[in-house]
Design an enzyme around this catalytic site. Structure first.
Site, PDB file in Angstrom:
ATOM      1  N   ASP A 102      26.678  70.756  17.312  1.00 18.47           N
ATOM      2  CA  ASP A 102      27.944  70.895  18.042  1.00 18.47           C
ATOM      3  C   ASP A 102      28.038  69.677  18.949  1.00 18.47           C
ATOM      4  O   ASP A 102      27.593  69.695  20.093  1.00 18.47           O
ATOM      5  CB  ASP A 102      27.947  72.196  18.833  1.00 18.47           C
ATOM      6  CG  ASP A 102      29.293  72.482  19.487  1.00 18.47           C
ATOM      7  OD1 ASP A 102      30.225  71.677  19.298  1.00 18.47           O
ATOM      8  OD2 ASP A 102      29.402  73.500  20.190  1.00 18.47           O
ATOM      9  N   CYS A 154      34.607  70.704  19.366  1.00 16.70           N
ATOM     10  CA  CYS A 154      35.709  71.508  19.910  1.00 16.70           C
ATOM     11  C   CYS A 154      36.851  70.580  20.312  1.00 16.70           C
ATOM     12  O   CYS A 154      37.384  70.670  21.414  1.00 16.70           O
ATOM     13  CB  CYS A 154      35.243  72.366  21.075  1.00 16.70           C
ATOM     14  SG  CYS A 154      34.468  71.457  22.423  1.00 16.70           S
ATOM     15  N   CYS A 158      22.507  69.968  20.649  1.00 16.94           N
ATOM     16  CA  CYS A 158      23.499  70.020  21.737  1.00 16.94           C
ATOM     17  C   CYS A 158      23.825  71.483  22.011  1.00 16.94           C
ATOM     18  O   CYS A 158      24.984  71.907  22.028  1.00 16.94           O
ATOM     19  CB  CYS A 158      24.752  69.228  21.388  1.00 16.94           C
ATOM     20  SG  CYS A 158      24.434  67.509  20.927  1.00 16.94           S
ATOM     21  N   ALA A 159      22.771  72.263  22.221  1.00 13.86           N
ATOM     22  CA  ALA A 159      22.856  73.724  22.146  1.00 13.86           C
ATOM     23  C   ALA A 159      23.402  74.396  23.401  1.00 13.86           C
ATOM     24  O   ALA A 159      24.020  75.465  23.311  1.00 13.86           O
ATOM     25  CB  ALA A 159      21.469  74.290  21.836  1.00 13.86           C
ATOM     26  N   ALA A 160      23.133  73.840  24.576  1.00  9.83           N
ATOM     27  CA  ALA A 160      23.502  74.532  25.814  1.00  9.83           C
ATOM     28  C   ALA A 160      25.029  74.680  25.928  1.00  9.83           C
ATOM     29  O   ALA A 160      25.763  73.808  25.450  1.00  9.83           O
ATOM     30  CB  ALA A 160      22.957  73.745  27.009  1.00  9.83           C
ATOM     31  N   GLY A 203      25.789  79.770  23.249  1.00 13.26           N
ATOM     32  CA  GLY A 203      26.524  80.770  22.472  1.00 13.26           C
ATOM     33  C   GLY A 203      26.143  80.752  21.003  1.00 13.26           C
ATOM     34  O   GLY A 203      25.863  81.801  20.399  1.00 13.26           O
TER      35      GLY A 203
END
Length: 512
Positions: free
Chosen positions: A387, A440, A324-326, A329
């Site tokens: 993430d 987050c 879930c990299a995009a 950062g």
């Protein structure tokens, strides 16, 4: 006998209250009472003759022009609102009426991008202020109105209160701008209402707030969200979080080379916080105009968002899957630290942005567009960073629209996906390898409770507790009793706060 009518033939739906003894209204109509029709304000613009963006790309229609012309009748001539306020009102329609994310609404609003940099900043500040204080503003309006106006008019009133009570616009200018905005939006029949309500609030706002117990700290979170946070963190901590959320956050940039943090802090007029973060108060014209951006010396990333990757320790030469990299950062962090990174995300558009970011930064990674629940890598990784998609309630400092677009049932739906993704991530790492699961979100259901449940259900992993010394200075407070990472916006509040993050470090057990 019917009440007074405006020039369009419609009865004004709201009347401002007068006098200190006026009875308080909840803002709800009595049961069985027919709702008055509200044909005004259905058009998707507040920009009069200006070339503004209309929802769905549709041009301004004849009905809008007729409403505008009727509004122009009378002794006072019709005047256009300031462009930034017109755009702000349209963005509020996108976010609050249509449920669009604020960032997406801004990105696709042609009128916003036609504004000069200062006006763009003003428009965004107006919208963000209303979103941060919507609960407070609506309670204040309820003290002087029998019932809410049509939603388009409510946006005008909220923007007027933002001008009056937060942005320090002179009273006469704030009221006049709101009246112009109402007229330009086809709400001419309600312009008198807007004028009367805002003049009353300008004169008595503080007294009304005190009399009715209206609190910026207590009234600007949806009830379900406040209840969730109070259950997890307590009333005092929740109030501290809510207070930070009222303020415009600083901009955090992550420096590619940690040894250069002090240099970039000096060049950009900021200050170093954390291990590789420079915090600046503002970026006139946008961060892409700041020194070092085009050269790839740094990227934008909240201080709290830099912490989960640190839980993997030294990654030099290791194969790391960033899931879930995009937009990239954490991918940049890992690559800059010497990891061999494969970045995976299911969203092609976001992966294009990740590739663009890596090219600007001069970092080499392998990018894969795939669904993580079906993707089967040929090689097991040394470490995995997940993430996970989440409610995002930890990011309300920067995304205040989420407070009004998220629902508790959405959190429950996300937890099932998160647990499936964690199980999939664990299968992608070598036995003995590390997996860092992060969100987050400030919801325990997406963090602490989810991990505890997954381990109880037999996830083939064990916690590797985090210790305070592994984190940058002043970050030790973010380590909980189980050695998990938990940040909240109230941490480092004196320096601008940080996003709310949860992260846990897990080790895959040897297969039995």
């Amino acid at each position: 006998m019917t009440g007074p009518q405006d020039r369009s033939g419609q009865r004004p739906p709201v009347a401002p209250r007068q006098g200190a003894d006026a009875r308080r209204s909840t803002g709800h109509r009595p049961e069985g009472r027919r709702q008055d029709p509200a044909p005004q304000g259905t058009d998707r613009t507040y920009q009069g003759e200006r070339d503004g963006r209309i929802q769905g790309g549709k041009s301004r229609n004849d009905r809008y022009r007729a409403q505008r012309d009727r509004a122009a009748e009378g002794a006072r001539s019709f005047r256009e609102p300031t462009p930034s306020r017109a755009v702000a009102a349209e963005l509020l329609m996108d976010v609050l009426d249509d449920g669009r994310p604020l960032d997406d609404a801004i990105a696709t609003h042609a009128g916003f991008h036609k504004l000069d940099p200062r006006a763009r900043g003003h428009a965004r500040m107006l919208v963000a202020t209303v979103l941060r204080r919507k609960g407070e503003f609506d309670r204040l309006l309820a003290t002087v109105m029998d019932r809410p106006a049509p939603e388009k008019a409510m946006h005008v009133l909220r923007l007027g209160i933002a001008d009056l009570r937060v942005l320090n616009t002179p009273d006469h200018a704030a009221v006049d701008n709101a009246v112009c905005l109402a007229q330009a939006g086809g709400l001419g029949g309600l312009a008198g209402l807007v004028n009367a309500v805002l003049r009353r609030i300008a004169a008595e706002g503080d007294a009304l707030a005190e009399r009715h117990g209206i609190s910026a700290v207590r009234d600007n979170l949806p009830r379900w969200l406040r209840a969730s946070w109070e259950a997890s963190y307590g009333v005092e901590a929740t109030d501290a979080i809510a207070e930070v959320l009222l303020r415009e956050p600083p901009i955090d940039i992550c420096v590619a080379k940690p040894r250069d943090v002090a240099t970039w802090a000096e060049r950009l007029g900021g200050r170093a916080v954390g291990a590789r973060t420079v915090r600046i108060e503002r970026a006139e014209g946008g961060v892409d105009r700041l020194e070092g951006f085009a050269d790839g010396a740094w990227w934008v990333q909240d201080l709290a968002a830099t912490l989960p990757a640190m839980l993997l320790g030294d990654v030099r030469g290791k194969l790391v899957y960033d899931l879930c990299a995009a937009p990239g950062g954490k991918t940049a962090q890992l690559a800059a630290a010497g990891a061999v990174v494969t970045a995976v995300d299911r969203n092609p558009r976001r992966m294009m942005r990740l590739d663009e970011n890596m090219a600007r930064l001069g970092l080499t990674v392998t990018s894969v567009t795939a669904d993580l629940l079906t993707w089967k890598p040929e090689t097991l990784a040394d470490a995995v960073l997940l993430d996970a998609p989440c409610s995002g309630t930890g990011t309300l400092r920067r995304r205040p629209d989420l407070a009004w677009s998220k629902r508790p049932d959405q959190v429950a739906e996300l937890t099932a996906l998160q647990e499936d993704l964690l199980t999939a991530a664990m299968a992608m790492v070598k036995p003995g390898g590390l997996v860092v699961y992060a969100t987050c979100s400030l919801e325990a259901a997406e963090g602490e409770a989810l991990v505890a449940r997954a381990l109880q259900r037999g996830l083939n992993a064990e916690r590797v507790p985090l210790v305070a010394d592994e984190l940058p200075a002043r970050m030790g407070m973010a380590v909980n009793a189980l050695g998990e990472l938990r940040t909240t916006p109230a941490m480092l509040a004196d320096a601008g706060g940080m996003d709310g993050f949860f992260a846990v470090r897990l080790r895959r057990r040897a297969d039995s």
